[in-house]
Design an enzyme around this catalytic site. Structure first.
Site, PDB file in Angstrom:
ATOM      1  N   TYR A 185      -2.859  -2.030  -1.099  1.00  0.00           N
ATOM      2  CA  TYR A 185      -3.567  -1.561   0.108  1.00  0.00           C
ATOM      3  C   TYR A 185      -4.952  -1.034  -0.252  1.00  0.00           C
ATOM      4  O   TYR A 185      -5.961  -1.460   0.313  1.00  0.00           O
ATOM      5  CB  TYR A 185      -2.708  -0.465   0.756  1.00  0.00           C
ATOM      6  N   ALA A 186      -4.998  -0.120  -1.203  1.00  0.00           N
ATOM      7  CA  ALA A 186      -6.277   0.484  -1.596  1.00  0.00           C
ATOM      8  C   ALA A 186      -7.261  -0.575  -2.075  1.00  0.00           C
ATOM      9  O   ALA A 186      -8.457  -0.534  -1.774  1.00  0.00           O
ATOM     10  CB  ALA A 186      -6.040   1.520  -2.693  1.00  0.00           C
ATOM     11  N   CYS A 187      -6.724  -1.554  -2.812  1.00  0.00           N
ATOM     12  CA  CYS A 187      -7.571  -2.581  -3.392  1.00  0.00           C
ATOM     13  C   CYS A 187      -8.125  -3.504  -2.299  1.00  0.00           C
ATOM     14  O   CYS A 187      -9.311  -3.868  -2.315  1.00  0.00           O
ATOM     15  CB  CYS A 187      -6.745  -3.352  -4.415  1.00  0.00           C
ATOM     16  N   ALA A 188      -7.279  -3.864  -1.322  1.00  0.00           N
ATOM     17  CA  ALA A 188      -7.739  -4.694  -0.204  1.00  0.00           C
ATOM     18  C   ALA A 188      -8.792  -3.937   0.610  1.00  0.00           C
ATOM     19  O   ALA A 188      -9.816  -4.500   1.010  1.00  0.00           O
ATOM     20  CB  ALA A 188      -6.558  -5.081   0.686  1.00  0.00           C
ATOM     21  N   ALA A 238       5.871  11.777  10.251  1.00  0.00           N
ATOM     22  CA  ALA A 238       6.970  11.241  11.055  1.00  0.00           C
ATOM     23  C   ALA A 238       8.294  11.278  10.285  1.00  0.00           C
ATOM     24  O   ALA A 238       9.348  11.507  10.880  1.00  0.00           O
ATOM     25  CB  ALA A 238       6.643   9.829  11.529  1.00  0.00           C
ATOM     26  N   PHE A 240       9.245  13.590   8.073  1.00  0.00           N
ATOM     27  CA  PHE A 240       9.741  14.973   8.134  1.00  0.00           C
ATOM     28  C   PHE A 240      10.132  15.351   9.564  1.00  0.00           C
ATOM     29  O   PHE A 240      11.134  16.044   9.785  1.00  0.00           O
ATOM     30  CB  PHE A 240       8.694  15.949   7.575  1.00  0.00           C
ATOM     31  N   ASP A 254       9.836  12.511  -5.698  1.00  0.00           N
ATOM     32  CA  ASP A 254       9.431  12.957  -7.040  1.00  0.00           C
ATOM     33  C   ASP A 254       8.991  14.424  -7.063  1.00  0.00           C
ATOM     34  O   ASP A 254       7.964  14.774  -7.665  1.00  0.00           O
ATOM     35  CB  ASP A 254       8.313  12.052  -7.593  1.00  0.00           C
ATOM     36  N   SER A 338      -1.129   8.836  -5.064  1.00  0.00           N
ATOM     37  CA  SER A 338      -2.378   9.568  -5.259  1.00  0.00           C
ATOM     38  C   SER A 338      -1.989  11.010  -5.536  1.00  0.00           C
ATOM     39  O   SER A 338      -1.163  11.570  -4.820  1.00  0.00           O
ATOM     40  CB  SER A 338      -3.233   9.535  -3.983  1.00  0.00           C
ATOM     41  N   LYS A 340      -4.011  13.859  -5.622  1.00  0.00           N
ATOM     42  CA  LYS A 340      -4.731  14.957  -4.966  1.00  0.00           C
ATOM     43  C   LYS A 340      -5.913  14.354  -4.223  1.00  0.00           C
ATOM     44  O   LYS A 340      -6.574  13.460  -4.736  1.00  0.00           O
ATOM     45  CB  LYS A 340      -5.209  15.908  -6.069  1.00  0.00           C
TER      46      LYS A 340
END
Ligand code: NAD
Ligand code: UDP
Length: 389
Positions: A185-188, A238, A240, A254, A338, A340
């Site tokens: 996603y980030a790369c696109a 959504a 939570f 994690d 990510s 932070k």
């Protein structure tokens, strides 16, 4: 003049009414932007999406006072020849359309890449060819991981701003390896940003790129099994909310150590509104839009939501309201995160004078009140049907 509702831009000039082609207008951000433009401006919106549940109150049918101001065009920009005509009719195109839920990035990487890059290409091309202004929605995720995340855990430099604050025109984009498909996603998004920037440089496309930092509020995503697929995994607000509505523990991926800054959707929409009406100040820029004062770990977010929801609903929290899950259990193979995300606010403040206002506690109160009112009964019904069958 009545046409501009007496509005002026930041330099004191009257704002002429625009026709805006808004692609992805039926989504979370689009629905709030449509409401804002209808309530406070004289602009006309051509709302494009494959569905309109979140803007039904504005378009199906348009209430009499909005007649002629907003129209809904149900089309998939992947394969619909009407798209170019709509962009040509408009002064400005705003593209919000995307697959943008992390659970999809590693499990549907092809759809993710097609949606965020390939399907956005014609929009950029039509804007460039027809000399139309474009506001394109990218993401804070293009920054990827912070530089500091590569230092040992207790290294003192991790506390230095230059190792974590994310600046539009200076910070690098740091993604994990290809096997970590989270970064598809980030790369696109990064590549479409580069393409838009290049269209600006080589073909004079007038553009603004927005990098939202965790905008949240009412109507975000869906509640699984109620207004979305029962196996679907929406974004954290959504997820939570769904857990709280069902009285089940919130799942910390994690350990919930990742940090996020959350901004109230209504604050963020103000920033987009300023971009729309101040092209001379917004064109050619990439803007972070977030609230650096609202930083929490995901664990802290969960704890705050538990407390706020108890107040809003009058239901006491569970004895064990949190459980740990591994990223692999929750998202499957190829997930990464990510660490932070602190937006540098210098540029948007300088160009548009924008600042976020709403503290996290307040925006959670408003949002969870909305979630409780909107979904509590439906969730109860769905849970009793599920146990009966
Ligand atoms: P959303 O999923 O609620 O809205 C996206 C809308 O686009 C949906 O209504 C969807 O039906 C529509 N759409 C998708 N593909 C389409 C297609 N092929 N044709 C027509 N319509 C299509 O998401 P959102 O939170 O409103 O996000 C909007 C944009 O902002 C996205 O580009 C996203 O990447 C970006 N963004 C949002 C956030 C955030 O905090 N909400 C963070 C980072 C980036
Ligand atoms: N997350 C979590 N439990 C959930 C859903 C998400 O711990 O039920 C975490 C997720 O791993 C990430 C953060 O919450 O660290 C934010 O996730 P979101 O899906 O909102 O999107 P992101 O900010 O990563 O783009």
């Amino acid at each position: 003049s009545p046409g501009s509702l007496g509005r002026t831009d930041l330099d004191g000039n009257p704002v002429a009414p625009l026709t805006i082609c808004m692609i992805g207008a039926g989504g979370f951000i689009g629905s709030h932007l449509c409401e804002k433009l209808m309530a406070e401006t004289a602009h006309v919106v051509l709302a494009v999406d494959v569905y309109c549940d979140k803007i039904r109150h504005l378009v199906d049918p348009a209430p009499p006072h909005l007649s002629g101001r907003i129209s809904f065009h149900r089309l998939n920009i992947k394969n619909d020849s009407r798209l170019e005509g709509l962009i040509k009719m408009a002064d400005l195109t705003i593209n919000l359309a995307a697959i943008c839920t992390p659970a999809d990035y590693n499990t549907r990487p092809l759809d993710t890449i097609y949606s965020n890059f390939i399907d956005a290409l014609p929009v950029v091309k039509y804007c460039s060819e027809n000399n139309k202004r474009l506001i394109h929605f990218s993401t804070c995720e293009v920054y990827g991981k912070t530089i500091g995340s590569f230092l040992p855990k207790d290294h003192p430099l991790r506390k230095e701003a230059e190792f974590y604050v994310l600046k539009e025109d200076e910070s690098p984009c740091i993604f994990g390896p290809i096997v970590k498909q989270r970064w598809s996603y980030a790369c696109a998004k990064q590549l479409i940003e580069r393409l838009i920037f290049a269209e600006g440089a080589e073909n004079d496309l007038e553009f603004t790129i927005v990098r939202p930092f965790n905008w949240i509020g009412p109507r975000m995503d869906f509640i699984p099994g109620v207004d979305g697929p029962s196996e679907g995994v929406p974004r954290v607000l959504a997820c939570f909310s769904n857990n709280l509505l069902r009285r089940e523990p919130l799942k910390l991926v994690d350990g919930g150590e990742s940090q996020r800054t959350f901004v109230y959707i209504k604050d963020a929409i103000e920033a987009v509104h300023l971009m729309i009406e101040n092209p001379a100040r917004a064109n050619g820029h990439i803007f972070n839009v977030g609230n650096p004062d609202n930083e929490v770990t995901v664990r802290e977010l969960a704890e705050m939501m538990i407390e706020v929801y108890a107040n809003v609903s009058g239901e006491p929290p569970l004895d064990e309201p949190l459980i740990d899950v591994s990223a692999k259990q929750f998202y499957g193979e190829g997930y990464d995160d990510s660490d932070k995300r602190i937006p540098d606010m210098t540029l948007i403040n300088k160009q548009l004078g924008w600042n976020p206002k709403t503290p996290l506690k307040d925006l959670l109160e408003t949002t969870l009140t909305y979630q409780h009112k909107t979904y509590k009964e439906a969730v109860k019904r769905q849970m009793s049907q599920a146990t009966a069958s």
